[in-house]
Design a protein around this motif. Structure first.
Motif, PDB file in Angstrom:
ATOM      1  N   PRO A 142      80.374  99.996   3.860  1.00  0.00           N
ATOM      2  CA  PRO A 142      80.818  99.337   3.442  1.00  0.00           C
ATOM      3  C   PRO A 142      79.714  98.354   2.567  1.00  0.00           C
ATOM      4  CG  PRO A 142      81.568  98.478   5.608  1.00  0.00           C
ATOM      5  CD  PRO A 142      80.804  99.922   5.579  1.00  0.00           C
ATOM      6  N   GLN A 143      78.693  98.562   2.972  1.00  0.00           N
ATOM      7  CA  GLN A 143      77.667  98.428   2.911  1.00  0.00           C
ATOM      8  C   GLN A 143      76.333  99.394   2.511  1.00  0.00           C
ATOM      9  OE1 GLN A 143      78.014  95.720   5.059  1.00  0.00           O
ATOM     10  NE2 GLN A 143      76.644  96.506   6.662  1.00  0.00           N
ATOM     11  N   LEU A 144      74.860  98.727   1.684  1.00  0.00           N
ATOM     12  CA  LEU A 144      74.218  99.362   1.514  1.00  0.00           C
ATOM     13  C   LEU A 144      73.464  99.676   3.294  1.00  0.00           C
ATOM     14  CD1 LEU A 144      72.376  98.817  -1.161  1.00  0.00           C
ATOM     15  CD2 LEU A 144      73.631 100.341  -1.181  1.00  0.00           C
ATOM     16  N   THR A 145      72.599 100.966   3.617  1.00  0.00           N
ATOM     17  CA  THR A 145      72.350 100.414   5.221  1.00  0.00           C
ATOM     18  C   THR A 145      70.900 100.356   4.814  1.00  0.00           C
ATOM     19  OG1 THR A 145      74.075 102.817   5.587  1.00  0.00           O
ATOM     20  CG2 THR A 145      72.131 102.387   6.981  1.00  0.00           C
ATOM     21  N   PRO A 146      70.762  99.098   5.954  1.00  0.00           N
ATOM     22  CA  PRO A 146      69.329  98.775   6.142  1.00  0.00           C
ATOM     23  C   PRO A 146      68.030  99.762   7.132  1.00  0.00           C
ATOM     24  CG  PRO A 146      70.485  97.431   7.121  1.00  0.00           C
ATOM     25  CD  PRO A 146      71.645  98.860   6.888  1.00  0.00           C
ATOM     26  N   VAL A 147      67.019  99.894   6.178  1.00  0.00           N
ATOM     27  CA  VAL A 147      66.378 100.854   7.199  1.00  0.00           C
ATOM     28  C   VAL A 147      64.429  99.591   7.652  1.00  0.00           C
ATOM     29  CG1 VAL A 147      64.646 102.365   7.795  1.00  0.00           C
ATOM     30  CG2 VAL A 147      66.744 102.851   6.131  1.00  0.00           C
ATOM     31  N   TYR A 148      64.744  99.645   9.483  1.00  0.00           N
ATOM     32  CA  TYR A 148      63.943  98.743   9.979  1.00  0.00           C
ATOM     33  C   TYR A 148      63.296  99.247  10.190  1.00  0.00           C
ATOM     34  CZ  TYR A 148      68.156  95.641  10.142  1.00  0.00           C
ATOM     35  OH  TYR A 148      69.158  95.091   9.585  1.00  0.00           O
ATOM     36  N   PRO A 149      61.763  98.505  10.032  1.00  0.00           N
ATOM     37  CA  PRO A 149      60.098  98.971  11.100  1.00  0.00           C
ATOM     38  C   PRO A 149      60.482  99.250  12.918  1.00  0.00           C
ATOM     39  CG  PRO A 149      59.781  97.146   9.645  1.00  0.00           C
ATOM     40  CD  PRO A 149      61.212  96.799   9.823  1.00  0.00           C
ATOM     41  N   THR A 150      60.645  99.991  12.652  1.00  0.00           N
ATOM     42  CA  THR A 150      61.154 100.743  14.547  1.00  0.00           C
ATOM     43  C   THR A 150      59.507 100.817  15.381  1.00  0.00           C
ATOM     44  OG1 THR A 150      61.722 102.502  14.068  1.00  0.00           O
ATOM     45  CG2 THR A 150      63.342 101.094  13.981  1.00  0.00           C
ATOM     46  N   THR A 151      59.836 101.704  16.273  1.00  0.00           N
ATOM     47  CA  THR A 151      58.352 101.449  17.141  1.00  0.00           C
ATOM     48  C   THR A 151      59.037 102.511  18.742  1.00  0.00           C
ATOM     49  OG1 THR A 151      57.256 100.787  19.098  1.00  0.00           O
ATOM     50  CG2 THR A 151      59.375  99.264  19.702  1.00  0.00           C
ATOM     51  N   GLU A 152      58.634 103.111  19.211  1.00  0.00           N
ATOM     52  CA  GLU A 152      59.038 104.243  20.310  1.00  0.00           C
ATOM     53  C   GLU A 152      60.050 103.111  21.201  1.00  0.00           C
ATOM     54  OE1 GLU A 152      56.959 107.498  23.036  1.00  0.00           O
ATOM     55  OE2 GLU A 152      55.639 105.738  22.457  1.00  0.00           O
ATOM     56  N   GLY A 153      61.017 104.008  21.345  1.00  0.00           N
ATOM     57  CA  GLY A 153      62.252 103.955  22.139  1.00  0.00           C
ATOM     58  C   GLY A 153      63.223 103.039  21.730  1.00  0.00           C
ATOM     59  N   ILE A 154      62.974 103.038  19.882  1.00  0.00           N
ATOM     60  CA  ILE A 154      63.420 101.726  19.657  1.00  0.00           C
ATOM     61  C   ILE A 154      63.955 102.632  18.502  1.00  0.00           C
ATOM     62  CG2 ILE A 154      64.627  99.811  18.862  1.00  0.00           C
ATOM     63  CD1 ILE A 154      62.934  98.428  19.946  1.00  0.00           C
ATOM     64  N   SER A 155      65.703 103.117  18.537  1.00  0.00           N
ATOM     65  CA  SER A 155      65.511 104.628  17.567  1.00  0.00           C
ATOM     66  C   SER A 155      66.093 102.866  15.891  1.00  0.00           C
ATOM     67  CB  SER A 155      67.293 105.302  17.650  1.00  0.00           C
ATOM     68  OG  SER A 155      68.083 104.748  17.729  1.00  0.00           O
ATOM     69  N   GLN A 156      66.218 103.347  14.799  1.00  0.00           N
ATOM     70  CA  GLN A 156      67.069 102.909  13.483  1.00  0.00           C
ATOM     71  C   GLN A 156      69.169 102.729  14.114  1.00  0.00           C
ATOM     72  OE1 GLN A 156      66.495 101.582  10.930  1.00  0.00           O
ATOM     73  NE2 GLN A 156      64.585 102.881  10.644  1.00  0.00           N
ATOM     74  N   GLN A 157      69.452 103.363  15.146  1.00  0.00           N
ATOM     75  CA  GLN A 157      70.929 102.445  15.726  1.00  0.00           C
ATOM     76  C   GLN A 157      70.916 101.843  15.896  1.00  0.00           C
ATOM     77  OE1 GLN A 157      73.166 104.073  13.530  1.00  0.00           O
ATOM     78  NE2 GLN A 157      74.793 103.504  14.446  1.00  0.00           N
ATOM     79  N   ARG A 158      69.895 101.907  17.802  1.00  0.00           N
ATOM     80  CA  ARG A 158      69.926 101.257  18.274  1.00  0.00           C
ATOM     81  C   ARG A 158      69.576  99.562  17.552  1.00  0.00           C
ATOM     82  NH1 ARG A 158      68.419  99.958  23.382  1.00  0.00           N
ATOM     83  NH2 ARG A 158      70.110 101.870  24.153  1.00  0.00           N
ATOM     84  N   ILE A 159      68.533  99.303  16.564  1.00  0.00           N
ATOM     85  CA  ILE A 159      68.245  98.129  15.855  1.00  0.00           C
ATOM     86  C   ILE A 159      69.099  98.057  14.622  1.00  0.00           C
ATOM     87  CG2 ILE A 159      66.669  98.729  13.539  1.00  0.00           C
ATOM     88  CD1 ILE A 159      63.890  96.864  14.792  1.00  0.00           C
ATOM     89  N   ARG A 160      69.611  98.731  14.190  1.00  0.00           N
ATOM     90  CA  ARG A 160      70.929  98.301  13.323  1.00  0.00           C
ATOM     91  C   ARG A 160      72.112  97.420  14.286  1.00  0.00           C
ATOM     92  NH1 ARG A 160      70.531 103.521  10.434  1.00  0.00           N
ATOM     93  NH2 ARG A 160      69.077 103.135   9.148  1.00  0.00           N
ATOM     94  N   LEU A 161      72.608  98.499  15.484  1.00  0.00           N
ATOM     95  CA  LEU A 161      73.752  97.636  16.085  1.00  0.00           C
ATOM     96  C   LEU A 161      73.008  96.475  17.056  1.00  0.00           C
ATOM     97  CD1 LEU A 161      74.779 100.577  18.383  1.00  0.00           C
ATOM     98  CD2 LEU A 161      75.816  99.555  16.839  1.00  0.00           C
TER      99      LEU A 161
END
Length: 692
Positions: A142-161
């Motif tokens: 329903p909105q634009l999907t944010p893309v975050y800076p991540t690090t090893e072991g943390i996926s985009q999906q994990r940080i979005r949740l």
């Protein structure tokens, strides 16, 4: 908002995930809220396969027509899906049997990826995908999907949740977000509250254009950009304020030593040198520590300005310390300054990391006793065992190579009953105005914007290494006409050992082809005495050609050298290329620089070489360098935390900087209680760079 709101309030956050989040400087829910997206993806609309374009990211949906394992150069799984507008191939190079079985004929699949040209037309490579029961399942975002800076072991999906949990928890518990910008500022500029801005940036509605978000011009972004730049500005101003609270010796003298130094020189300072010297002398006369940055292009005469500044402090019976980043540059300064000051009765001292044994003991004793009045050296000058007798002025050359904390460490050496020494910072790497206003907000700035008379323009050409023999012939011709030349071997895979080996091999090759020339070699692994002897021989024209690594980038002055060949220039940044080129053109001979590149060149490398060919203006080159490389690299990784900006971009947001400086002054005067929380919010531990 309480900085210490614990991350373990979020579902799924245990010790391991908390440790991984700390690598992203996320220690609390507040930190998580300020971990902002660096771009967005539009997954809110399903696009027809027939309308896809090359390099366009999109959400597409269709039925599986086939799924086959292909064997070519690489084994791949090729899945063909179709909607009523066309057929699209999805290719996986990493897959297993279970994954292949998912894509049964007739299955409905929705995927997101970037369309690229492949063997079967447009293809998606390793897209994110999900299998659907019906076409209405899980409607697009329903909105634009944010893309975050991540690090090893943390996926985009994990940080979005995690972010969704944090946003919901904060909303449910009605946790207030501290608005540290005054309300009248927000009203005047039409900006949202902090809470509104953060919620918008983590959940931008689908109606917002991606282009607007990419430009950084949305009011929610502007709100946080201004606040982040303000935090950095306040951090540097607070540093300046702390330094000036200590006071400094007010230097008053008769200009006797200043005039005596000028009388023994065979030239007259330029108007720019005279103007900058007046700035310095005015600062020195105040009971506050001078904090002045001198910018001057290659060959503009910064060393003389530093020497004239030293005259006033020495005449007032204080010591002066000059610190340079490399031994070869420090040695050049020591030779120049000794030649100028020893005849005037001023003893010059020398201290570097390689000063050992009795020589080191003697150097330390002469510094501590005050016998050494003007001390030149490397970072060894701020080691614990070094004690100054009466340090009144610290001069730091090539500031960006040290960073704020190292020059402040040398400043600590000079405390005289609560007084601090004055500081003069020099750089031959012109700093773009946008960077100077932020990275050096703790410093006043003077610019030497005039070259001494007699300097010749340098003609720069870019030549493919396929024409190497022609370039070698050109070197031969120049040296036969009594000129001298440099041949510079650049960094190889960040390895000094390989760089030195390349220089040795090149020197051997050139010695074989140009056996009638006198050829010398300088690289970083040679002893200091060896390097000094070879440089002295080159300067005395006992050598025709000097093969060197980039150790000759700064500080070497040989007026008879009129040709420089820089091998593999595509490996260097613009600022370093400009520094190297500045080693020629120092005399009356027409001078040339040959950029001997290895084809094929990347687009960025082509742009760099084009800038070098079209300009010798250090400030223009610095601006281009900033555009191509970004502030972190231009300043050097040791500089204060500007390379860690989260939402601001110094190049894009340059027009905001004058406003930010005014905001910093107003906030400091009218709302001093907000300064510390603002710095802590945006810099956190990174502010240690500025606090030392």
């Amino acid at each position: 908002m309480d900085k210490q709101l614990d991350l373990t309030r979020l579902k799924g956050v245990g010790p391991k995930l908390r440790e991984q989040l700390q690598r992203l400087n996320i220690h609390s829910l507040a930190d998580l809220m300020f971990h902002l997206p660096f771009r967005y993806e539009d997954r809110s609309r399903i696009q027809m396969i027939g309308s896809l374009q090359h390099q366009q990211p999109a959400v597409i949906q269709g039925e599986v027509r086939s799924a086959d394992v292909l064997f070519g150069k690489r084994r791949s799984l090729l899945v063909k899906i179709a909607d009523h507008s066309g057929v699209l191939s999805i290719r996986f190079y990493h897959f297993n049997a279970a994954q292949k079985s998912q894509f049964r004929r007739g299955a409905l699949v929705r995927c997101y990826g970037e369309a690229r040209r492949g063997a079967s037309g447009l293809e998606l490579y390793h897209p994110e995908y999900q299998l659907l029961e019906t076409s209405l399942d899980d409607l697009p975002e329903p909105q634009l999907t944010p893309v975050y800076p991540t690090t090893e072991g943390i996926s985009q999906q994990r940080i979005r949740l995690l972010m969704e949990q944090a946003l919901e928890w904060l909303a449910a518990n009605n946790i207030p977000l501290d608005d540290l910008l005054p309300l009248d500022w927000l009203q005047q500029w039409g900006l949202p509250s902090l809470k509104q801005a953060l919620l918008f940036l983590h959940r931008p509605p689908r109606e917002v254009e991606l282009a607007e978000m990419a430009s950084g011009h949305h009011p929610a972004q502007r709100r946080l950009i201004l606040e982040e730049l303000l935090a950095h500005q306040l951090s540097m101003q607070r540093l300046r304020s702390k330094l000036q609270q200590q006071g400094a010796p007010a230097i008053q003298d008769t200009w006797t030593l200043h005039n005596a130094l000028l009388e023994q020189l065979p030239f007259t300072p330029t108007r720019a040198q005279q103007r900058v010297t007046v700035d310095i002398v005015t600062d020195l006369s105040q009971p506050l520590p001078m904090l002045r940055l001198i910018q001057g292009d290659v060959g503009s005469g910064k060393t003389l300005v530093a020497a004239l500044a030293a005259c006033h402090v020495l005449e007032a019976d204080f010591q002066v310390a000059l610190m340079a980043p490399t031994e070869i540059l420090a040695e050049q300064h020591f030779q120049n300054l000794s030649g100028w000051f020893e005849p005037l009765g001023i003893h010059c001292g020398w201290l570097a990391g390689k000063t050992k044994g009795k020589a080191r003991v003697a150097a330390l004793e002469s510094i501590a006793s005050g016998q050494a009045r003007l001390i030149v050296g490397t970072h060894a000058l701020f080691q614990d065992e070094v004690q100054f007798h009466r340090l009144g002025l610290v001069i730091v050359d090539e500031q960006h190579r040290f960073g704020v904390h190292q020059r402040l460490a040398l400043k600590e050496k000079g405390n005289l009953g609560g007084l601090s020494p004055h500081q003069l910072i020099m750089t031959a790497t012109p700093i773009p105005r946008t960077l100077a206003m932020s990275a050096y907000a703790d410093l006043d700035t003077s610019i030497i914007d005039e070259l001494p008379p007699g300097r010749t323009p340098i003609t720069t050409v870019a030549v493919s290494d396929q024409r190497r023999e022609e370039v070698i012939q050109r070197v031969d011709n120049a040296c036969r006409e009594q000129a001298q030349a440099y041949w510079v071997c650049t960094l190889i895979e960040e390895s000094e050992a390989l760089q030195c080996q390349a220089a040795e091999n090149t020197a051997a090759e050139l010695a074989e082809q140009l056996s009638h020339l006198r050829i010398g070699l300088v690289h970083g692994r040679m002893k200091t005495s060896e390097k000094a002897a070879i440089m002295a021989a080159f300067k005395a024209h006992e050598l025709d050609l000097l093969v060197a690594t980039t150790v000759i980038e700064v500080g070497v002055d040989v007026p008879n050298a009129s040709l420089m060949v820089i091998e593999n220039p595509e490996r260097l940044g613009l600022a370093q290329l400009h520094q190297l080129r500045g080693r020629v053109g120092r005399g009356s001979l027409a001078s040339h620089c040959v950029l001997l590149y290895k084809a094929p060149l990347s687009l960025t490398s082509k742009q760099r070489l084009q800038v070098m060919r079209e300009s010798q203006d250090g400030f223009y080159i610095a601006e281009q360098d900033l555009m191509l490389r970004g502030p972190g690299e231009v300043l050097g990784t040791r500089q204060t935390g500007l390379q860690m900006l989260r939402v601001a971009d110094l190049q894009r947001d340059a027009e905001l900087l004058p406003q930010v400086r005014e905001m910093a002054t107003q906030l400091w005067q009218q709302h001093p209680e907000r300064v510390e929380p603002l710095i802590l919010r945006w810099l956190g531990d990174a502010e240690r760079y500025a606090a030392v």
